[in-house]
Write an enzyme that holds these catalytic residues in place. Structure first.
Site, PDB file in Angstrom:
ATOM      1  N   SER A 142       0.852  -1.281   0.000  1.00 58.21           N
ATOM      2  CA  SER A 142      -0.036  -0.082  -0.068  1.00 58.21           C
ATOM      3  C   SER A 142       1.080   1.077  -0.040  1.00 58.21           C
ATOM      4  CB  SER A 142      -0.822   0.155   1.229  1.00 58.21           C
ATOM      5  OG  SER A 142      -1.241   1.250   1.725  1.00 58.21           O
ATOM      6  N   TYR A 155      -2.138  -1.282   9.773  1.00 61.30           N
ATOM      7  CA  TYR A 155      -2.354  -1.474   8.340  1.00 61.30           C
ATOM      8  C   TYR A 155      -0.975  -1.342   7.962  1.00 61.30           C
ATOM      9  CZ  TYR A 155      -4.108  -0.801   3.728  1.00 61.30           C
ATOM     10  OH  TYR A 155      -4.246  -1.299   2.091  1.00 61.30           O
ATOM     11  N   SER A 158       1.435  -3.673   8.878  1.00 61.28           N
ATOM     12  CA  SER A 158       1.283  -5.077   7.990  1.00 61.28           C
ATOM     13  C   SER A 158       1.608  -5.186   6.654  1.00 61.28           C
ATOM     14  CB  SER A 158      -0.151  -5.257   8.258  1.00 61.28           C
ATOM     15  OG  SER A 158      -0.801  -4.698   7.272  1.00 61.28           O
TER      16      SER A 158
HETATM   17  P1  NAI Z   1     -11.924  -5.213  -0.776  1.00 58.58           P
HETATM   18  O1  NAI Z   1     -12.331  -4.994   0.559  1.00 58.58           O
HETATM   19  O2  NAI Z   1     -12.803  -4.652  -2.029  1.00 58.58           O
HETATM   20  O3  NAI Z   1     -11.304  -6.600  -1.139  1.00 58.58           O
HETATM   21  C1  NAI Z   1     -10.588  -7.448  -0.143  1.00 58.58           C
HETATM   22  C2  NAI Z   1     -10.853  -8.839  -0.253  1.00 58.58           C
HETATM   23  O4  NAI Z   1     -10.074  -9.508   0.827  1.00 58.58           O
HETATM   24  C3  NAI Z   1     -12.353  -9.110   0.067  1.00 58.58           C
HETATM   25  O5  NAI Z   1     -13.213  -9.985  -1.063  1.00 58.58           O
HETATM   26  C4  NAI Z   1     -12.303  -9.831   1.368  1.00 58.58           C
HETATM   27  O6  NAI Z   1     -13.370 -10.854   1.159  1.00 58.58           O
HETATM   28  C5  NAI Z   1     -11.073 -10.603   1.102  1.00 58.58           C
HETATM   29  N1  NAI Z   1     -10.639 -11.103   2.398  1.00 58.58           N
HETATM   30  C6  NAI Z   1     -10.411 -10.264   3.494  1.00 58.58           C
HETATM   31  N2  NAI Z   1      -9.900 -11.099   4.628  1.00 58.58           N
HETATM   32  C7  NAI Z   1      -9.774 -12.268   3.967  1.00 58.58           C
HETATM   33  C8  NAI Z   1      -9.440 -13.603   4.641  1.00 58.58           C
HETATM   34  N3  NAI Z   1      -9.135 -13.481   5.802  1.00 58.58           N
HETATM   35  N4  NAI Z   1      -9.197 -14.653   3.661  1.00 58.58           N
HETATM   36  C9  NAI Z   1      -9.673 -14.675   2.573  1.00 58.58           C
HETATM   37  N5  NAI Z   1     -10.053 -13.322   2.061  1.00 58.58           N
HETATM   38  C10 NAI Z   1     -10.062 -12.258   2.713  1.00 58.58           C
HETATM   39  O7  NAI Z   1     -10.508  -4.352  -0.678  1.00 58.58           O
HETATM   40  P2  NAI Z   1      -9.544  -3.721  -1.835  1.00 58.58           P
HETATM   41  O8  NAI Z   1      -9.375  -2.542  -2.100  1.00 58.58           O
HETATM   42  O9  NAI Z   1      -9.878  -4.619  -3.299  1.00 58.58           O
HETATM   43  O10 NAI Z   1      -8.035  -4.339  -1.450  1.00 58.58           O
HETATM   44  C11 NAI Z   1      -7.421  -5.401  -1.848  1.00 58.58           C
HETATM   45  C12 NAI Z   1      -6.026  -5.518  -1.400  1.00 58.58           C
HETATM   46  O11 NAI Z   1      -5.636  -4.000  -1.765  1.00 58.58           O
HETATM   47  C13 NAI Z   1      -5.938  -5.137  -0.002  1.00 58.58           C
HETATM   48  O12 NAI Z   1      -4.585  -6.044   0.533  1.00 58.58           O
HETATM   49  C14 NAI Z   1      -5.684  -3.727   0.368  1.00 58.58           C
HETATM   50  O13 NAI Z   1      -4.963  -3.560   1.541  1.00 58.58           O
HETATM   51  C15 NAI Z   1      -4.895  -3.318  -0.897  1.00 58.58           C
HETATM   52  N6  NAI Z   1      -5.073  -1.770  -0.991  1.00 58.58           N
HETATM   53  C16 NAI Z   1      -6.057  -1.225  -1.305  1.00 58.58           C
HETATM   54  C17 NAI Z   1      -6.146   0.132  -1.569  1.00 58.58           C
HETATM   55  C18 NAI Z   1      -7.334   0.786  -1.869  1.00 58.58           C
HETATM   56  O14 NAI Z   1      -7.360   1.958  -1.943  1.00 58.58           O
HETATM   57  N7  NAI Z   1      -8.522   0.204  -1.903  1.00 58.58           N
HETATM   58  C19 NAI Z   1      -4.770   0.917  -1.574  1.00 58.58           C
HETATM   59  C20 NAI Z   1      -3.560   0.053  -1.222  1.00 58.58           C
HETATM   60  C21 NAI Z   1      -3.494  -1.142  -1.190  1.00 58.58           C
END
Ligand code: NAI
Length: 253
Positions: A142, A155, A158
């Site tokens: 991130s 966060y 991690s």
């Molecule tokens: P999101 O919340 O839309 O998707 C995250 C997914 O991870 C969900 O489908 C959720 O069910 C799944 N998940 C969570 N805990 C889990 C577990 N214990 N086991 C299996 N699946 C699990 O979030 P988004 O925004 O798509 O984020 C995806 C990645 O990108 C994350 O690692 C986030 O930290 C990272 N990220 C997101 C940013 C943003 O601005 N949206 C910026 C920088 C990094």
């Protein structure tokens, strides 16, 4: 250009946001994609979208905090599809609290998903890829790794740990033809960054867009493009790196 025909990819967090967009793009490039997520209906929906576009994908219920279960999901992918070319460890959660109000339970919960969850999948994928003599491990860090951000202790710690894991994997597995790279996106509009209050959402996004040289916040497809690049042979000489699809909001060396 980035042809993944005949390749198998396992994507965690594939039920939503960046994971779903990445699964769809890798399938579009020809990969067979295993869509793993603790949200099984969401993963099935991703598979449905991929199928409608003519791609090949399978849903897999998975909680990445379960080390044994995650290792088994990786082994099952190799057993079923004969190989594992790409792991995109995208599953993650957000937690926000000031340091003075953060307790160990918060930290443990976030590290369990965002760091140990990545370790669980990456370690088993690395075993399979080492034996295979090729593979690309992609982790999701991130922009929070590049600066101090109020409220984001758990966060950002991690995600910094994910970067160090990625660099260590790159160092140890490079000699076996296995690459590992991290992606550090800026603000991406997904369910993770959505607020209940629409006005607060619009204000937050406006402020973020103003601070971003490209003048907008990102969408999941912006990050999926970077995932595709790292998954493909177009990035064959790249390992141990951090790529930043962030609209230019941060420009570290
Ligand atoms: P999101 O919340 O839309 O998707 C995250 C997914 O991870 C969900 O489908 C959720 O069910 C799944 N998940 C969570 N805990 C889990 C577990 N214990 N086991 C299996 N699946 C699990 O979030 P988004 O925004 O798509 O984020 C995806 C990645 O990108 C994350 O690692 C986030 O930290 C990272 N990220 C997101 C940013 C943003 O601005 N949206 C910026 C920088 C990094």
């Amino acid at each position: 250009m980035a042809d993944l025909t005949g390749r198998t990819a396992l994507i965690t967090g594939a039920a939503s946001g960046i994971g779903r967009a990445s699964a769809r793009l890798l399938a579009e490039a020809g990969a067979t994609v295993v869509c793993a997520d603790r949200d099984e209906p969401g993963a099935q929906q991703t598979v449905k979208l991929i199928g409608e576009a003519g791609g090949a994908a399978y849903a897999r219920a998975l909680d990445v905090t379960d080390g044994a279960g995650t290792a088994e999901a990786v082994r099952e992918t190799v057993r079923t599809h004969g190989r594992l070319d790409v792991l995109a460890a995208i599953a993650g959660i957000m937690h926000s609290s000031p340091v003075l109000e953060t307790d160990e339970a918060d930290l443990d919960r976030v590290l369990a998903v965002n760091f140990k969850g990545v370790l669980h999948s990456a370690r088993e994928a690395a075993r399979a890829m080492k034996e295979q003599g090729s593979g690309s491990i992609i982790t999701m860090a991130s922009g929070a790794i590049d600066t101090g951000m109020s409220g984001l202790l758990c966060y950002s710690v991690s995600k910094a740990a994910v970067v160090q894991l990625t660099k260590t994997l790159a160092t140890e597995l490079g000699p076996y033809g296995v690459r590992a790279n991290a992606i550090a996106p800026g603000f991406i509009r997904t369910p993770m960054t959505a607020r209940d209050d629409a006005t607060a959402q619009a204000r937050g996004e406006e402020a973020m867009a103003r601070a971003t040289p490209l003048g907008r916040v990102g969408d999941p497809g912006d990050v999926a493009g970077t995932v595709l690049f790292l998954a493909s042979d177009r990035s064959a000489f790249m390992t141990g790196q951090i790529l930043r699809p962030n609209g230019g909001i941060a420009m570290p060396w």
